[in-house]
Design an enzyme around this catalytic site. Structure first.
Site, PDB file in Angstrom:
ATOM      1  N   GLU A 363       0.786  -1.210   0.070  1.00 60.28           N
ATOM      2  CA  GLU A 363       0.083   0.050  -0.063  1.00 60.28           C
ATOM      3  C   GLU A 363       0.852   1.203   0.095  1.00 60.28           C
ATOM      4  O   GLU A 363       0.533   2.316   0.622  1.00 60.28           O
ATOM      5  CB  GLU A 363      -0.902   0.112   1.252  1.00 60.28           C
ATOM      6  CG  GLU A 363      -1.784  -1.351   0.875  1.00 60.28           C
ATOM      7  CD  GLU A 363      -3.290  -1.130   1.656  1.00 60.28           C
ATOM      8  OE1 GLU A 363      -3.834  -0.009   1.963  1.00 60.28           O
ATOM      9  OE2 GLU A 363      -3.929  -2.183   1.837  1.00 60.28           O
TER      10      GLU A 363
HETATM   11  C1  LIG Z   1       2.677  -9.695   0.832  1.00 60.75           C
HETATM   12  C2  LIG Z   1       2.397  -8.745  -0.328  1.00 60.75           C
HETATM   13  C3  LIG Z   1       1.021  -8.563  -0.675  1.00 60.75           C
HETATM   14  C4  LIG Z   1       0.690  -7.549  -1.389  1.00 60.75           C
HETATM   15  N1  LIG Z   1      -0.802  -7.334  -1.687  1.00 60.75           N
HETATM   16  C5  LIG Z   1      -1.236  -6.742  -2.582  1.00 60.75           C
HETATM   17  C6  LIG Z   1      -2.547  -6.691  -3.258  1.00 60.75           C
HETATM   18  O1  LIG Z   1      -3.383  -7.064  -2.425  1.00 60.75           O
HETATM   19  N2  LIG Z   1      -2.780  -5.573  -4.195  1.00 60.75           N
HETATM   20  C7  LIG Z   1      -1.852  -5.059  -4.865  1.00 60.75           C
HETATM   21  O2  LIG Z   1      -2.428  -4.415  -6.088  1.00 60.75           O
HETATM   22  N3  LIG Z   1      -0.402  -5.199  -4.610  1.00 60.75           N
HETATM   23  C8  LIG Z   1      -0.183  -5.864  -3.604  1.00 60.75           C
HETATM   24  N4  LIG Z   1       1.115  -5.972  -3.236  1.00 60.75           N
HETATM   25  C9  LIG Z   1       1.941  -5.250  -3.997  1.00 60.75           C
HETATM   26  C10 LIG Z   1       2.890  -4.057  -3.147  1.00 60.75           C
HETATM   27  O3  LIG Z   1       1.712  -2.835  -3.135  1.00 60.75           O
HETATM   28  C11 LIG Z   1       4.110  -3.731  -4.177  1.00 60.75           C
HETATM   29  O4  LIG Z   1       4.773  -4.511  -4.034  1.00 60.75           O
HETATM   30  C12 LIG Z   1       4.596  -2.238  -3.582  1.00 60.75           C
HETATM   31  O5  LIG Z   1       3.656  -1.206  -4.059  1.00 60.75           O
HETATM   32  C13 LIG Z   1       5.793  -1.930  -4.157  1.00 60.75           C
HETATM   33  O6  LIG Z   1       5.752  -2.149  -5.641  1.00 60.75           O
HETATM   34  P1  LIG Z   1       7.259  -3.038  -6.239  1.00 60.75           P
HETATM   35  O7  LIG Z   1       7.185  -4.302  -5.329  1.00 60.75           O
HETATM   36  O8  LIG Z   1       6.800  -3.121  -7.642  1.00 60.75           O
HETATM   37  O9  LIG Z   1       8.530  -2.367  -5.958  1.00 60.75           O
HETATM   38  P2  LIG Z   1       8.832  -1.130  -6.763  1.00 60.75           P
HETATM   39  O10 LIG Z   1       8.035  -0.148  -7.302  1.00 60.75           O
HETATM   40  O11 LIG Z   1       9.823  -1.686  -8.232  1.00 60.75           O
HETATM   41  O12 LIG Z   1      10.157  -0.423  -5.886  1.00 60.75           O
HETATM   42  C14 LIG Z   1      11.311  -0.968  -5.588  1.00 60.75           C
HETATM   43  C15 LIG Z   1      12.162   0.020  -4.634  1.00 60.75           C
HETATM   44  O13 LIG Z   1      12.168   1.423  -5.164  1.00 60.75           O
HETATM   45  C16 LIG Z   1      11.641   2.197  -4.522  1.00 60.75           C
HETATM   46  N5  LIG Z   1      11.161   3.434  -5.219  1.00 60.75           N
HETATM   47  C17 LIG Z   1      10.381   3.173  -6.381  1.00 60.75           C
HETATM   48  N6  LIG Z   1       9.981   4.336  -7.069  1.00 60.75           N
HETATM   49  C18 LIG Z   1      10.531   5.413  -6.102  1.00 60.75           C
HETATM   50  C19 LIG Z   1      10.602   6.554  -6.200  1.00 60.75           C
HETATM   51  N7  LIG Z   1       9.853   7.372  -7.295  1.00 60.75           N
HETATM   52  N8  LIG Z   1      11.536   7.467  -5.491  1.00 60.75           N
HETATM   53  C20 LIG Z   1      12.002   6.852  -4.314  1.00 60.75           C
HETATM   54  N9  LIG Z   1      12.053   5.185  -4.252  1.00 60.75           N
HETATM   55  C21 LIG Z   1      11.253   4.552  -5.231  1.00 60.75           C
HETATM   56  C22 LIG Z   1      10.438   1.514  -3.660  1.00 60.75           C
HETATM   57  O14 LIG Z   1      10.280   2.378  -2.469  1.00 60.75           O
HETATM   58  C23 LIG Z   1      11.407   0.335  -3.317  1.00 60.75           C
HETATM   59  O15 LIG Z   1      12.062   0.483  -2.200  1.00 60.75           O
HETATM   60  C24 LIG Z   1       1.439  -6.948  -2.293  1.00 60.75           C
HETATM   61  C25 LIG Z   1       2.813  -7.077  -1.980  1.00 60.75           C
HETATM   62  C26 LIG Z   1       3.352  -8.058  -1.239  1.00 60.75           C
HETATM   63  C27 LIG Z   1       4.792  -8.397  -1.115  1.00 60.75           C
END
Ligand SMILES: Cc1cc2nc3c(=O)[nH]c(=O)nc-3n(C[C@H](O)[C@H](O)[C@H](O)COP(=O)(O)OP(=O)(O)OC[C@H]3O[C@@H](n4cnc5c(N)ncnc54)[C@H](O)[C@@H]3O)c2cc1C
Length: 380
Positions: A363
């Protein structure tokens, strides 16, 4: 200013505490180990009203305020954060989203079943290439007149296999960028809808997280939520409230670990006295208690803002950022206070430490919360 909870709030908090201790605590270690959450427990949560707390009573919801919801989230998260993430997704993302933005037919057909636990919901925004950058949606929904055809993949979806109804965000017009995104209600038995294998996770292992595939899934037009192009706003508005629930989850994980560490420190002896009499341990407990109390105030303030009809984007983001860091810090220290026992499953704190990490990721990661906060404080 009034920091006192009402009698109703206390009743709800105590009911959640009681449910967590009697129904969730037994078996929590096994559920974590086996990565499972029995259907009967989900049903019990529904029967007790934990799955539709804030939703309108005319659709089976509890009609409660956000304060009540965060109180319940805190108590349940002290014991089982896998249960609380299911509660959080169903309440703050799925039910709230439908109750606030769905039309009458959608509320009658879907919301009234989701509030009672007869059906469970999932919220599907993230994709392999679209997590923090939610505008990069690759899932497409092509308008075919009276229906849409969905194609694409969603990643890490909570309640991925246990849900019945899925709120799916998809791109309907790439040219319009985020204004060409829509949200749809997709039923589990839709043809072409596939649930991928369960993710093997570090924490919240009882909750089921899956990728989902949409292969030419036909979705009736009446299942689109709001006006054409409303999907991105829908997702952002919904997540803004969802963050308050996750902040409360983080608070509960921290408070649960702190209580275990405090009690343990009063029993465990080293060098001829209970370890709480060593200042190093007492000061750890003082730091833990202080940051938990600060988190609690921030969570309550964000919930109160929402209940007052005030903007809660900033207070919700701050509460999530702070409470999730507190959860991480406090659970690590709780393991330390337990010494070797902290590393062993039966003492619970190692699980809480693993569970805490996700609150800094989903989230909106902590980095994304800082973007929300900095934009908000710098905009004037
Ligand atoms: C157990 C679990 C349950 C989940 N449940 C749901 C769900 O029910 N529905 C759903 O839709 N999603 C769900 N998610 C997904 C979750 O919301 C995403 O994993 C999260 O939003 C981060 O996205 P990403 O993994 O693609 O990371 P990325 O966006 O690839 O980020 C990787 C890193 O880069 C950083 N980063 C990215 N952009 C920037 C920026 N502009 N400035 C600075 N830092 C940045 C991030 O903070 C992070 O540290 C779930 C994830 C997990 C692990």
């Amino acid at each position: 200013m009034d920091f006192k909870l009402t009698e109703e709030h206390i009743m709800i908090r105590d009911a959640a505490r009681d449910f967590a201790k009697t129904e969730l605590l037994p078996g929590v270690i096994e559920r974590d180990e086996k990565q499972e959450f029995p259907k009967e427990l989900i049903k019990k949560m529904g029967d007790l009203g934990f799955l539709g707390m804030m939703a309108s009573p005319e659709y089976g919801g509890g009609g409660m305020d956000t304060i009540s919801y965060v109180l319940a989230m805190e108590e349940i998260s002290k014991i089982d954060a896998s249960a609380s993430v299911m509660i959080s997704v169903n309440n703050s993302l799925v039910c709230w989203g439908l109750d606030t933005f769905g039309n009458e037919e959608q509320k009658k057909k879907y919301l009234s079943k989701l509030t009672t636990g007869e059906k469970l919901g999932a919220f599907c925004l993230s994709e392999p290439e679209a997590g923090s950058d939610a505008t990069s949606q690759r899932t497409t929904a092509i308008d075919k007149g009276d229906h849409y055809i969905l194609n694409g993949t969603k990643n890490w979806i909570t309640n991925g296999s246990s849900a019945d109804y899925y709120l799916v965000i998809a791109q309907t017009d790439k040219e319009k960028k985020h204004k060409g995104i829509n949200a749809f209600i997709v039923e589990k038995d839709s043809e072409g809808f596939e649930i991928g294998p369960k993710e093997q996770k570090l924490g919240i292992r009882g909750s089921d997280t899956h990728s989902l595939n949409f292969n030419d899934v036909k979705v009736p037009k009446e299942n689109r939520i709001g006006e054409d192009g409303f999907g991105f706003k829908f997702a952002m508005k919904t997540l803004s409230g969802g963050r308050i629930g996750i902040a409360a989850q983080a608070l509960g994980i921290a408070a649960g670990a702190y209580e275990l560490a405090r009690d343990y420190s009063k029993q465990r002896k080293a060098f001829g006295t209970e370890i709480c009499n060593h200042q190093a341990i007492a000061f750890k407990l003082a730091d833990m208690h202080t940051s938990i109390e600060a988190s609690r105030h921030m969570v309550m303030k964000a919930a109160w803002d929402k209940d007052q009809g005030q903007n809660y984007d900033l207070s919700g983001a701050m509460a999530k950022l702070y409470a999730s860091k507190t959860a991480m810090d406090v659970t690590v220290e709780a393991v330390q206070v337990h010494g070797g026992n902290g590393y062993v499953k039966e003492y619970h704190v190692e699980r809480l430490m693993r569970d805490a990490k996700i609150t800094q990721i989903y989230e909106g990661t902590s980095e994304i919360q800082k973007i929300v906060i900095s934009r908000s404080i710098l905009k004037d």
